[in-house]
Design a protein around this motif. Structure first.
Motif, PDB file in Angstrom:
ATOM      1  N   LEU A 139      49.381  28.633 -30.983  1.00 52.32           N
ATOM      2  CA  LEU A 139      49.240  29.947 -30.343  1.00 52.32           C
ATOM      3  C   LEU A 139      47.955  30.627 -30.796  1.00 52.32           C
ATOM      4  O   LEU A 139      47.245  31.270 -30.012  1.00 52.32           O
ATOM      5  N   PHE A 140      47.645  30.487 -32.085  1.00 58.12           N
ATOM      6  CA  PHE A 140      46.421  31.045 -32.648  1.00 58.12           C
ATOM      7  C   PHE A 140      45.200  30.437 -31.969  1.00 58.12           C
ATOM      8  O   PHE A 140      44.243  31.130 -31.617  1.00 58.12           O
ATOM      9  N   GLU A 141      45.250  29.131 -31.754  1.00 63.10           N
ATOM     10  CA  GLU A 141      44.128  28.420 -31.141  1.00 63.10           C
ATOM     11  C   GLU A 141      43.922  28.809 -29.681  1.00 63.10           C
ATOM     12  O   GLU A 141      42.834  28.642 -29.130  1.00 63.10           O
ATOM     13  N   ASN A 142      44.966  29.343 -29.040  1.00 66.21           N
ATOM     14  CA  ASN A 142      44.870  29.746 -27.638  1.00 66.21           C
ATOM     15  C   ASN A 142      44.483  31.208 -27.462  1.00 66.21           C
ATOM     16  O   ASN A 142      44.430  31.707 -26.339  1.00 66.21           O
ATOM     17  N   ASP A 143      44.203  31.895 -28.572  1.00 67.31           N
ATOM     18  CA  ASP A 143      43.768  33.292 -28.524  1.00 67.31           C
ATOM     19  C   ASP A 143      42.244  33.319 -28.629  1.00 67.31           C
ATOM     20  O   ASP A 143      41.695  33.018 -29.693  1.00 67.31           O
ATOM     21  N   PRO A 144      41.530  33.646 -27.536  1.00 67.71           N
ATOM     22  CA  PRO A 144      40.063  33.571 -27.551  1.00 67.71           C
ATOM     23  C   PRO A 144      39.407  34.364 -28.678  1.00 67.71           C
ATOM     24  O   PRO A 144      38.509  33.859 -29.354  1.00 67.71           O
ATOM     25  N   LYS A 145      39.844  35.589 -28.889  1.00 71.66           N
ATOM     26  CA  LYS A 145      39.220  36.427 -29.919  1.00 71.66           C
ATOM     27  C   LYS A 145      39.389  35.813 -31.302  1.00 71.66           C
ATOM     28  O   LYS A 145      38.421  35.692 -32.070  1.00 71.66           O
ATOM     29  N   LYS A 146      40.616  35.428 -31.640  1.00 75.55           N
ATOM     30  CA  LYS A 146      40.879  34.862 -32.959  1.00 75.55           C
ATOM     31  C   LYS A 146      40.098  33.564 -33.162  1.00 75.55           C
ATOM     32  O   LYS A 146      39.568  33.312 -34.244  1.00 75.55           O
ATOM     33  N   MET A 147      40.021  32.751 -32.114  1.00 70.73           N
ATOM     34  CA  MET A 147      39.354  31.464 -32.265  1.00 70.73           C
ATOM     35  C   MET A 147      37.835  31.600 -32.334  1.00 70.73           C
ATOM     36  O   MET A 147      37.160  30.816 -33.005  1.00 70.73           O
ATOM     37  N   VAL A 148      37.269  32.610 -31.653  1.00 72.44           N
ATOM     38  CA  VAL A 148      35.823  32.832 -31.756  1.00 72.44           C
ATOM     39  C   VAL A 148      35.464  33.223 -33.183  1.00 72.44           C
ATOM     40  O   VAL A 148      34.494  32.715 -33.765  1.00 72.44           O
ATOM     41  N   ILE A 149      36.271  34.110 -33.782  1.00 72.04           N
ATOM     42  CA  ILE A 149      36.042  34.509 -35.180  1.00 72.04           C
ATOM     43  C   ILE A 149      36.234  33.305 -36.107  1.00 72.04           C
ATOM     44  O   ILE A 149      35.479  33.107 -37.066  1.00 72.04           O
ATOM     45  N   LYS A 244      35.993  35.183 -18.805  1.00 70.32           N
ATOM     46  CA  LYS A 244      35.015  35.952 -19.562  1.00 70.32           C
ATOM     47  C   LYS A 244      34.251  35.071 -20.531  1.00 70.32           C
ATOM     48  O   LYS A 244      34.639  33.932 -20.803  1.00 70.32           O
ATOM     49  N   ALA A 245      33.188  35.647 -21.065  1.00 67.18           N
ATOM     50  CA  ALA A 245      32.475  35.025 -22.184  1.00 67.18           C
ATOM     51  C   ALA A 245      32.893  35.774 -23.443  1.00 67.18           C
ATOM     52  O   ALA A 245      32.947  37.010 -23.451  1.00 67.18           O
ATOM     53  N   TYR A 246      33.222  35.023 -24.473  1.00 61.22           N
ATOM     54  CA  TYR A 246      33.628  35.606 -25.756  1.00 61.22           C
ATOM     55  C   TYR A 246      32.564  35.236 -26.783  1.00 61.22           C
ATOM     56  O   TYR A 246      32.306  34.061 -27.025  1.00 61.22           O
ATOM     57  N   VAL A 247      31.930  36.243 -27.352  1.00 58.63           N
ATOM     58  CA  VAL A 247      30.752  36.018 -28.183  1.00 58.63           C
ATOM     59  C   VAL A 247      30.906  36.714 -29.530  1.00 58.63           C
ATOM     60  O   VAL A 247      31.405  37.843 -29.611  1.00 58.63           O
ATOM     61  N   SER A 248      30.463  36.044 -30.581  1.00 59.01           N
ATOM     62  CA  SER A 248      30.409  36.664 -31.898  1.00 59.01           C
ATOM     63  C   SER A 248      29.036  36.405 -32.508  1.00 59.01           C
ATOM     64  O   SER A 248      28.531  35.287 -32.467  1.00 59.01           O
ATOM     65  N   ILE A 249      28.408  37.451 -33.011  1.00 55.83           N
ATOM     66  CA  ILE A 249      27.118  37.347 -33.684  1.00 55.83           C
ATOM     67  C   ILE A 249      27.326  37.851 -35.104  1.00 55.83           C
ATOM     68  O   ILE A 249      27.933  38.908 -35.311  1.00 55.83           O
ATOM     69  N   THR A 250      26.829  37.108 -36.069  1.00 51.65           N
ATOM     70  CA  THR A 250      27.098  37.518 -37.444  1.00 51.65           C
ATOM     71  C   THR A 250      25.911  37.244 -38.355  1.00 51.65           C
ATOM     72  O   THR A 250      25.024  36.447 -38.030  1.00 51.65           O
ATOM     73  N   ALA A 251      25.905  37.912 -39.479  1.00 53.05           N
ATOM     74  CA  ALA A 251      24.879  37.721 -40.502  1.00 53.05           C
ATOM     75  C   ALA A 251      25.567  37.643 -41.859  1.00 53.05           C
ATOM     76  O   ALA A 251      26.667  38.186 -42.052  1.00 53.05           O
ATOM     77  N   LYS A 252      24.938  36.964 -42.792  1.00 55.91           N
ATOM     78  CA  LYS A 252      25.483  36.864 -44.144  1.00 55.91           C
ATOM     79  C   LYS A 252      25.539  38.250 -44.774  1.00 55.91           C
ATOM     80  O   LYS A 252      24.605  39.040 -44.666  1.00 55.91           O
ATOM     81  N   SER A 253      26.652  38.537 -45.427  1.00 54.40           N
ATOM     82  CA  SER A 253      26.823  39.828 -46.079  1.00 54.40           C
ATOM     83  C   SER A 253      27.377  39.618 -47.488  1.00 54.40           C
ATOM     84  O   SER A 253      27.487  38.487 -47.957  1.00 54.40           O
ATOM     85  N   VAL A 254      27.729  40.717 -48.137  1.00 55.87           N
ATOM     86  CA  VAL A 254      28.208  40.646 -49.520  1.00 55.87           C
ATOM     87  C   VAL A 254      29.721  40.492 -49.563  1.00 55.87           C
ATOM     88  O   VAL A 254      30.416  40.792 -48.593  1.00 55.87           O
ATOM     89  N   GLY A 255      30.221  40.023 -50.684  1.00 57.49           N
ATOM     90  CA  GLY A 255      31.653  39.837 -50.863  1.00 57.49           C
ATOM     91  C   GLY A 255      32.339  41.080 -51.396  1.00 57.49           C
ATOM     92  O   GLY A 255      31.700  42.106 -51.681  1.00 57.49           O
ATOM     93  N   LEU A 256      33.654  40.987 -51.554  1.00 65.12           N
ATOM     94  CA  LEU A 256      34.448  42.120 -52.033  1.00 65.12           C
ATOM     95  C   LEU A 256      34.101  42.527 -53.458  1.00 65.12           C
ATOM     96  O   LEU A 256      34.356  43.655 -53.869  1.00 65.12           O
ATOM     97  N   ASN A 257      33.507  41.595 -54.212  1.00 64.00           N
ATOM     98  CA  ASN A 257      33.174  41.902 -55.602  1.00 64.00           C
ATOM     99  C   ASN A 257      31.825  42.599 -55.746  1.00 64.00           C
ATOM    100  O   ASN A 257      31.383  42.865 -56.854  1.00 64.00           O
ATOM    101  N   SER A 258      31.169  42.899 -54.633  1.00 66.63           N
ATOM    102  CA  SER A 258      29.861  43.558 -54.673  1.00 66.63           C
ATOM    103  C   SER A 258      29.988  45.062 -54.423  1.00 66.63           C
ATOM    104  O   SER A 258      30.724  45.480 -53.525  1.00 66.63           O
ATOM    105  N   PRO A 259      29.252  45.895 -55.185  1.00 69.74           N
ATOM    106  CA  PRO A 259      29.275  47.339 -54.931  1.00 69.74           C
ATOM    107  C   PRO A 259      28.664  47.697 -53.577  1.00 69.74           C
ATOM    108  O   PRO A 259      28.858  48.809 -53.080  1.00 69.74           O
ATOM    109  N   LYS A 260      27.946  46.746 -52.959  1.00 74.63           N
ATOM    110  CA  LYS A 260      27.323  47.000 -51.656  1.00 74.63           C
ATOM    111  C   LYS A 260      28.287  46.736 -50.500  1.00 74.63           C
ATOM    112  O   LYS A 260      27.920  46.934 -49.333  1.00 74.63           O
ATOM    113  N   PHE A 261      29.512  46.297 -50.819  1.00 77.90           N
ATOM    114  CA  PHE A 261      30.473  45.997 -49.767  1.00 77.90           C
ATOM    115  C   PHE A 261      30.759  47.234 -48.916  1.00 77.90           C
ATOM    116  O   PHE A 261      30.822  47.161 -47.688  1.00 77.90           O
TER     117      PHE A 261
END
Length: 355
Positions: A139-149, A244-261
């Protein structure tokens, strides 16, 4: 008009979180709230990141087996509902109950952990839950949003355990056996890898501490977390049967252990979300990007996200559009707006209207 008395009363009802850690390594946190229901969660730092290609999906299966054990069903008769949760880095067992039934919840969790060996050796229970877990994964695999992420994360962290699917692949999960679950639990359900979190009305921190001290878990060392690395890539999957087209654009960011989160979290709020033309609030969306995309009918909806893992993160946007011929334009103007972050042209006004 709200009076000062109103805010004074509301403030007095808020309690601070209580945090402690036992010598055996178990972390305990609790917070009293005014909610009529309460929850005690037993979490291990595992999730799909603790898996490999051969046992992918085992962390989610472990949670389901424990949440559907005879001990959990007995807890339900005493007013305690046991459920499970799973993510990239956490597997959780949650006991929910009405105020005043905390002792029954603690007893249920103690019973489940105490009977761990018997539960995990129950071949029929494991096989039954593996079949259900496989369907959930499907079911998860058939959800476009979840699978794009999911595809986005797998692309960003190729070759690392963080790229493994959160709930495993359906065809892999159904092949898992009791021995796989037992082996995984023996490494992950150890004192130094466990946290007990309580939230709700009349949560007693001392009782949670007593629960943590009496759990019959292994004292083995906490398993090492495999280092991950970010790999920039472009992956496109074409399916002309989708509307529809389902698109995700992302960039590397900091983790939860960073004060910049939290800085990156605020940045995602600045560019905001666009609920879509069907929403009556779309014309009032505050960000310049949402107004531009709405006026030019470039997307049906979009949302910015800030995914934080323990040591790394992903910052970006997820978009849905039926205007497929103009996907490149949509991506162009989204990235153009993001340039404000690198050029330092974010204003105080942008910051204020984002909230």
């Amino acid at each position: 008009m709200f009076s000062k008395r109103f805010f004074s009363t509301a403030r007095s009802n808020l309690s601070r979180s209580k945090v402690s850690q036992l010598s055996n390594g178990i972390f305990i946190a609790s917070k009293e709230t005014s909610s009529p229901t309460s929850t005690i969660g037993l979490y291990s730092r595992s999730g799909s990141r603790a898996e490999n290609a051969y046992n992918s999906g085992v962390s989610s299966l472990l949670g389901r087996v424990l949440a559907n054990s005879p001990q959990a069903k007995e807890g339900l008769l005493n007013g305690v509902e046991v459920t499970n949760t799973n993510s990239k880095e956490v597997t959780g067992l949650l006991a929910s109950f009405e105020s005043g039934n905390e002792d029954a919840a603690i007893s249920t969790l103690t019973s489940i952990i105490g009977g761990l060996n018997t539960i995990l050796k129950n071949e029929s229970l494991v096989k039954e839950q593996a079949a259900i877990s496989s369907k959930i994964s499907e079911l998860f695999e058939n959800d476009p949003k979840k699978m794009v992420i999911e595809h986005m994360t797998a692309t960003a962290f190729q070759g690392t355990s963080l790229a493994l699917p959160t709930f495993g692949k359906s065809e892999t999960v159904e092949t898992l056996e009791a021995l796989d679950v037992e082996s995984f639990a023996s490494k992950q359900l150890v004192n130094s890898n466990i946290a007990i979190i309580g939230s709700g009305a009349n949560i007693n921190h001392d009782k949670l501490t007593k629960l943590a001290s009496e759990l019959s878990l292994s004292t083995a060392s906490k398993p090492l977390v495999e280092e991950t690395s970010f790999l920039g890539s472009d992956v496109r999957l074409r399916d002309d049967t989708l509307p529809k087209a389902y698109v995700s654009i992302t960039a590397k960011s900091v983790g939860l252990n960073s004060p910049k989160f939290f800085t990156s979290l605020v940045a995602s709020k600045i560019f905001g979300n666009f609920e879509g033309s069907a929403s009556p609030f779309s014309v009032y969306e505050s960000s310049k990007l949402s107004q531009f995309l709405n006026e030019n009918h470039l997307v049906d909806s979009y949302e910015h996200f800030n995914l934080g893992y323990s040591d790394i993160g992903l910052w970006g946007a997820y978009l849905e559009t039926s205007n497929i011929p103009n996907v490149d334009e949509t991506v162009h103007f989204t990235l153009k707006n993001w340039n404000q972050l690198s050029t330092g042209t974010i204003t105080e006004t942008d910051l204020l209207i984002s909230y």
